[in-house]
Design a protein around this motif. Sequence first.
Motif, PDB file in Angstrom:
ATOM      1  N   LEU A  91      44.043   4.548 -31.749  1.00  0.00           N
ATOM      2  CA  LEU A  91      45.223   5.728 -32.160  1.00  0.00           C
ATOM      3  C   LEU A  91      45.137   6.271 -33.674  1.00  0.00           C
ATOM      4  N   GLU A  92      44.543   5.389 -34.415  1.00  0.00           N
ATOM      5  CA  GLU A  92      44.254   5.682 -35.920  1.00  0.00           C
ATOM      6  C   GLU A  92      43.162   7.018 -35.740  1.00  0.00           C
ATOM      7  N   ASP A  93      42.674   7.307 -34.762  1.00  0.00           N
ATOM      8  CA  ASP A  93      41.413   8.553 -34.593  1.00  0.00           C
ATOM      9  C   ASP A  93      42.182   9.544 -33.962  1.00  0.00           C
ATOM     10  N   LEU A  94      43.232   9.547 -33.570  1.00  0.00           N
ATOM     11  CA  LEU A  94      43.999  10.501 -32.782  1.00  0.00           C
ATOM     12  C   LEU A  94      44.279  11.762 -33.581  1.00  0.00           C
ATOM     13  N   PRO A  95      44.690  11.667 -34.871  1.00  0.00           N
ATOM     14  CA  PRO A  95      44.803  12.778 -35.872  1.00  0.00           C
ATOM     15  C   PRO A  95      43.417  13.744 -36.096  1.00  0.00           C
ATOM     16  N   VAL A  96      42.393  12.854 -36.291  1.00  0.00           N
ATOM     17  CA  VAL A  96      41.271  13.696 -36.296  1.00  0.00           C
ATOM     18  C   VAL A  96      40.974  14.334 -34.701  1.00  0.00           C
ATOM     19  N   TRP A  97      40.955  13.643 -33.834  1.00  0.00           N
ATOM     20  CA  TRP A  97      40.784  14.352 -32.378  1.00  0.00           C
ATOM     21  C   TRP A  97      41.687  15.452 -32.329  1.00  0.00           C
ATOM     22  N   THR A  98      43.154  15.475 -32.838  1.00  0.00           N
ATOM     23  CA  THR A  98      44.108  16.386 -32.350  1.00  0.00           C
ATOM     24  C   THR A  98      43.414  17.645 -33.367  1.00  0.00           C
ATOM     25  N   SER A  99      43.028  17.574 -34.523  1.00  0.00           N
ATOM     26  CA  SER A  99      42.733  18.436 -35.368  1.00  0.00           C
ATOM     27  C   SER A  99      41.449  19.321 -34.860  1.00  0.00           C
ATOM     28  N   VAL A 100      40.507  18.662 -34.554  1.00  0.00           N
ATOM     29  CA  VAL A 100      39.264  19.033 -33.759  1.00  0.00           C
ATOM     30  C   VAL A 100      39.510  19.854 -32.559  1.00  0.00           C
ATOM     31  N   CYS A 101      40.568  19.501 -31.708  1.00  0.00           N
ATOM     32  CA  CYS A 101      40.850  19.980 -30.587  1.00  0.00           C
ATOM     33  C   CYS A 101      41.682  21.360 -30.665  1.00  0.00           C
ATOM     34  N   GLN A 102      42.490  21.384 -31.788  1.00  0.00           N
ATOM     35  CA  GLN A 102      43.130  22.463 -32.139  1.00  0.00           C
ATOM     36  C   GLN A 102      42.477  23.437 -32.837  1.00  0.00           C
ATOM     37  N   ASP A 103      41.611  23.178 -33.600  1.00  0.00           N
ATOM     38  CA  ASP A 103      40.638  24.234 -34.492  1.00  0.00           C
ATOM     39  C   ASP A 103      39.754  24.716 -33.277  1.00  0.00           C
ATOM     40  N   SER A 104      38.986  23.845 -32.421  1.00  0.00           N
ATOM     41  CA  SER A 104      38.226  24.473 -31.578  1.00  0.00           C
ATOM     42  C   SER A 104      38.634  25.045 -30.172  1.00  0.00           C
ATOM     43  N   PHE A 105      39.791  24.643 -29.620  1.00  0.00           N
ATOM     44  CA  PHE A 105      40.185  25.174 -28.401  1.00  0.00           C
ATOM     45  C   PHE A 105      41.574  25.613 -28.354  1.00  0.00           C
ATOM     46  N   GLY A 106      42.288  25.366 -29.570  1.00  0.00           N
ATOM     47  CA  GLY A 106      43.792  25.905 -29.678  1.00  0.00           C
ATOM     48  C   GLY A 106      44.720  24.939 -29.026  1.00  0.00           C
ATOM     49  N   ASP A 107      44.469  23.640 -28.559  1.00  0.00           N
ATOM     50  CA  ASP A 107      45.106  22.676 -28.042  1.00  0.00           C
ATOM     51  C   ASP A 107      46.445  22.269 -28.917  1.00  0.00           C
ATOM     52  N   THR A 108      47.236  22.178 -28.042  1.00  0.00           N
ATOM     53  CA  THR A 108      48.644  21.495 -28.659  1.00  0.00           C
ATOM     54  C   THR A 108      48.500  20.177 -29.141  1.00  0.00           C
ATOM     55  N   GLN A 161      50.248  17.523 -27.791  1.00  0.00           N
ATOM     56  CA  GLN A 161      50.324  16.936 -26.309  1.00  0.00           C
ATOM     57  C   GLN A 161      49.237  17.041 -25.526  1.00  0.00           C
ATOM     58  N   GLU A 162      48.558  18.207 -25.458  1.00  0.00           N
ATOM     59  CA  GLU A 162      47.217  18.691 -24.584  1.00  0.00           C
ATOM     60  C   GLU A 162      46.251  17.572 -25.184  1.00  0.00           C
ATOM     61  N   ALA A 163      46.088  17.639 -26.631  1.00  0.00           N
ATOM     62  CA  ALA A 163      44.966  16.634 -27.358  1.00  0.00           C
ATOM     63  C   ALA A 163      45.339  15.194 -27.041  1.00  0.00           C
ATOM     64  N   TRP A 164      46.389  14.924 -26.809  1.00  0.00           N
ATOM     65  CA  TRP A 164      46.832  13.345 -26.649  1.00  0.00           C
ATOM     66  C   TRP A 164      46.396  13.048 -25.217  1.00  0.00           C
ATOM     67  N   THR A 165      46.954  14.100 -24.330  1.00  0.00           N
ATOM     68  CA  THR A 165      46.366  13.943 -22.675  1.00  0.00           C
ATOM     69  C   THR A 165      44.869  13.689 -22.737  1.00  0.00           C
ATOM     70  N   GLU A 166      43.911  14.622 -23.310  1.00  0.00           N
ATOM     71  CA  GLU A 166      42.786  14.592 -23.142  1.00  0.00           C
ATOM     72  C   GLU A 166      42.098  13.274 -23.870  1.00  0.00           C
ATOM     73  N   PHE A 167      42.774  12.899 -25.119  1.00  0.00           N
ATOM     74  CA  PHE A 167      42.192  11.538 -25.677  1.00  0.00           C
ATOM     75  C   PHE A 167      42.494  10.452 -24.848  1.00  0.00           C
ATOM     76  N   SER A 168      43.514  10.477 -24.068  1.00  0.00           N
ATOM     77  CA  SER A 168      43.998   9.256 -23.351  1.00  0.00           C
ATOM     78  C   SER A 168      43.033   9.150 -22.096  1.00  0.00           C
ATOM     79  N   TYR A 169      42.902  10.446 -21.374  1.00  0.00           N
ATOM     80  CA  TYR A 169      41.874  10.134 -20.232  1.00  0.00           C
ATOM     81  C   TYR A 169      40.530  10.019 -20.471  1.00  0.00           C
ATOM     82  N   TYR A 170      40.041  10.520 -21.552  1.00  0.00           N
ATOM     83  CA  TYR A 170      38.465  10.298 -21.794  1.00  0.00           C
ATOM     84  C   TYR A 170      38.611   8.926 -22.360  1.00  0.00           C
ATOM     85  N   THR A 171      39.707   8.155 -22.869  1.00  0.00           N
ATOM     86  CA  THR A 171      39.574   6.862 -23.515  1.00  0.00           C
ATOM     87  C   THR A 171      39.642   6.054 -22.232  1.00  0.00           C
ATOM     88  N   SER A 172      40.278   6.513 -21.111  1.00  0.00           N
ATOM     89  CA  SER A 172      40.401   5.568 -19.994  1.00  0.00           C
ATOM     90  C   SER A 172      39.278   5.367 -19.371  1.00  0.00           C
TER      91      SER A 172
END
Length: 185
Positions: A40-57, A59-70
Motif C-alpha cells: 500500500l505504500e506504493d499506491l501514491p506512486v501508482w496513483t500519480s502515474v495513472c493520473q499523469d498517463s491516463f487521467g485516472d481518479t 478511486q480508479e487508480a485504487w481499483t486497478e492497483f487492487s485487481y492487478y495485485t490480486s
Amino acid sequence: MTPARCTQPPSGKAAMAAAQYRAALPVIQTRRLLLRAPTLEDLPVWTSVCQDSFGDTAQEAWTEFSYYTSGWLLHGHGLFTVSLKDDDQVIGFVILGLEWDDQEPELGYMFSAKHRMQGFATEACAAVRDFGFDLLGSGQFVSYVSATNDRSNALAGRLGAARDKTAESAIGPDQHVWRYSEVKA
C-alpha cells in the motif's frame, strides 16, 4: 480530506499477515532494479502515474492497483513494483497479468515520467519476460500495444517479441499484439 480507509496500511496482526503473504511472492533483482510485490505504500506512486498517463481518479487508480495485485492469488502472476536498488525509490510497475478483455496474460509496464527513457522499462520488462517464460512457457503471453505507441512497440521488439497477426485480427487494427517466445540457441 481523509484518505479512503482501503488505502491505509494494516496494523497489528493484519500487517504481519500481509507481510508474510508478500514474502511468498517472487523478488527479481537486475543490475539496477529490484522488482517485488506491491504494498500500500506504493499506491501514491501508482496513483500519480495513472493520473499523469491516463487521467485516472484516485478511486480508479485504487481499483486497478487492487485487481492487478490480486492476480498473484488468482493466477499465480501479477504486479511487480519496480524500485532502484541503490535507494529503494519506487520508479514504476511491471505486470504479467490479465485485464477483463485480455485473451491471454499480458506483459505491461508504467513508469513515472522522470524515470522514462533511461532503460529502466527495458531492464525490468526483460526480467519479467524471463519470469514469464519460466512460469507460463514460451509463447504463452503477449503485450497489447496501441498501434500509435511507437516507444512501446519498439520496446516489445527490443525484448524479442514478434507481432502476432492472427491475434491482432481478432481484436482490430488499432492494437498490436506482441508475442514473447524464447529463442533457443
